[in-house]
Design an enzyme around this catalytic site. Structure first.
Site, short mmCIF file in Angstrom:
data_model
loop_
_atom_site.label_atom_id
_atom_site.label_comp_id
_atom_site.label_asym_id
_atom_site.label_seq_id
_atom_site.Cartn_x
_atom_site.Cartn_y
_atom_site.Cartn_z
N GLU A 67 0.83 -1.21 0.00
CA GLU A 67 0.00 0.00 0.00
C GLU A 67 0.86 1.25 0.00
OE1 GLU A 67 -3.58 2.40 0.49
OE2 GLU A 67 -3.01 0.55 -0.50
N HIS A 84 -3.04 2.28 -12.05
CA HIS A 84 -4.20 1.71 -11.36
C HIS A 84 -4.13 0.19 -11.28
CE1 HIS A 84 -7.14 5.38 -11.67
NE2 HIS A 84 -6.03 5.63 -10.99
N ASP A 99 0.52 -5.05 -14.21
CA ASP A 99 0.30 -5.82 -15.43
C ASP A 99 -0.93 -5.32 -16.16
OD1 ASP A 99 -1.93 -6.97 -14.12
OD2 ASP A 99 -0.67 -8.56 -13.30
N ASP A 152 -8.91 4.12 -0.47
CA ASP A 152 -9.08 4.17 0.98
C ASP A 152 -10.30 4.98 1.39
OD1 ASP A 152 -6.75 2.74 1.42
OD2 ASP A 152 -5.50 4.54 1.44
N SER A 169 4.99 20.46 -3.40
CA SER A 169 4.12 21.30 -2.58
C SER A 169 3.16 20.48 -1.74
CB SER A 169 3.34 22.28 -3.46
OG SER A 169 2.42 21.61 -4.31
N HIS A 198 -0.81 13.72 -7.75
CA HIS A 198 -1.46 14.83 -7.06
C HIS A 198 -0.53 16.02 -6.89
CE1 HIS A 198 -5.33 12.94 -5.92
NE2 HIS A 198 -4.65 11.83 -6.14
N GLU A 227 0.64 4.55 -2.38
CA GLU A 227 0.49 5.91 -1.84
C GLU A 227 1.60 6.83 -2.37
OE1 GLU A 227 -1.99 6.99 -0.35
OE2 GLU A 227 -3.03 5.23 0.43
#
Length: 371
Positions: A59, A194, A219, A200, A89, A70, A63
């Site tokens: 995970e 993805h 994959d 979450d 930032s 982002h 992240e």
């Protein structure tokens, strides 16, 4: 005379080549690098692998990779948004940016990376890109990413509204990406991330809900499964979380969720063929993602002022599932195709419907399951 001149030219070229490949000794007394600016990242690499990723496609890898998006897509060529792109930032101004509606959940990534920023002499923008590149090497089938050093620290937070969300229309998503400098094909190529993504926040009371049935592998399975007809939403819920951009999943019974934006991009006439081209083509998907990530990792930066330290990025683990397959219980009749290009002939997994592993508390990071 010409012969002597040719020899002299060859000798000079050899000397220049040797100078270009001369390595410097790093202050740690152990490592050498092509540029002294790369030296600080040897210790950071070991620290990240040992104390964050634990050499797993976990995970924390997802992240870290999510932060590159982002952070970078806050950039605006038109000036509609004030973000500086890949400048760190979101890490330096985490108390502001992680509260933006489309950044909810990114505080897990910023909280995880913050200690590394204090322990190592690197900028926030460099840390975000390096962590993603290093973390991704733990995921079977991932490409080896470029890593450049020298992004100045952001001096102001990015502006809210610059990040498109999963509930947005394809028109909105493509327009926002275009303003950040990306083509529609590059949008689709970046979505290869993805294949190791989770949610979450979209599914209430569940953590790390996967987007495909191979959540620890980089994959092409993701590109196939998004093209399958949806049947329901996971965890016996009656309705998808529309406000969060969820839509019916083809593998809801196995705990897989699907984003509305992924569903729409896979079927839109502007992006469907690019999407379909990566079904069952691991090499193409890897190269497409690698080149698109080069652009994302440097958006808003003057590349001429950055230093190539890609030598620090290890070779990722080889793909364990190089060919896409229809999940058990599904077949080609459930494909929803918009692109007219021929679709590859794929095998079907044998046995019962695919079960996605998870801890009893819903956490996909199996290494952290409570005993």
């Amino acid at each position: 005379m010409v012969f002597k001149l040719t020899l002299a030219t060859v000798a000079l070229a050899a000397l220049v080549g040797a100078a270009n490949y001369r390595r410097v000794s790093c202050p740690d007394g152990i490592n050498t690098a092509t540029n002294e600016a790369c030296c600080a990242f040897f210790a950071l690499r070991d620290d990240l692998q040992t104390n964050l990723f634990e050499n797993e496609c976990s995970e924390d890898v997802h992240e870290s990779l999510r932060l590159t998006f982002h952070d970078g897509v806050s950039f605006s060529k038109s000036g509609n948004f004030s973000g500086g792109g890949a400048d760190g930032s979101i890490l330096l101004f985490a108390d502001i940016e992680t509260n933006f509606s489309e950044n909810l959940g990114t505080e897990d990534g910023t909280d995880a990376l913050a200690p590394f920023l204090t322990r190592h002499l690197v900028t926030a923008g460099d840390l975000i890109q390096f962590a993603a590149a290093i973390g991704l090497t733990n995921c079977p089938g991932a490409p080896r990413l470029q890593f450049l050093v020298g992004r100045p620290n952001a001096t102001a937070a990015a502006e809210d509204g610059a990040i498109p969300g999963p509930a947005d229309s394809v028109d909105t998503i493509l327009a926002r990406f275009a303003d950040a400098g990306f083509t529609s094909d590059e949008v689709v190529r970046l979505l290869a991330s993805h294949s190791i993504a989770r949610s979450d926040t979209i599914v209430p009371n569940h953590q790390a809900v996967p987007f495909d049935s191979t959540p620890f592998n980089f994959d092409t399975q993701f590109f196939l499964e998004v093209l399958l007809r949806g049947t329901a939403v996971p965890f016996n819920r009656t309705e998808p979380n529309i406000s969060g951009g969820e839509i019916d999943s083809p593998l809801a019974a196995e705990g897989e969720m699907r984003l509305q934006s992924d569903f729409a991009l896979a079927r839109d006439s502007r992006t469907a063929c690019e999407w379909q081209s990566m079904v069952d083509d691991q090499t193409l998907m890897m190269e497409n993602f690698r080149t698109s990530m080069m652009k994302l990792s440097n958006v808003g930066q003057d590349i001429s002022k950055l230093i190539d330290c890609s030598e620090l990025i290890p070779e990722p683990l080889p793909a364990t599932k190089p060919n896409a397959t229809f999940p058990a219980g599904t077949n080609s009749s459930e494909l929803q195709l918009t692109c007219a290009s021929p679709f590859p002939s794929l095998a079907t997994d044998p046995g019962q419907a695919t079960q996605i592993p998870e801890c009893p508390d819903g956490d996909l990071n199996l290494a952290d399951c409570p005993s």
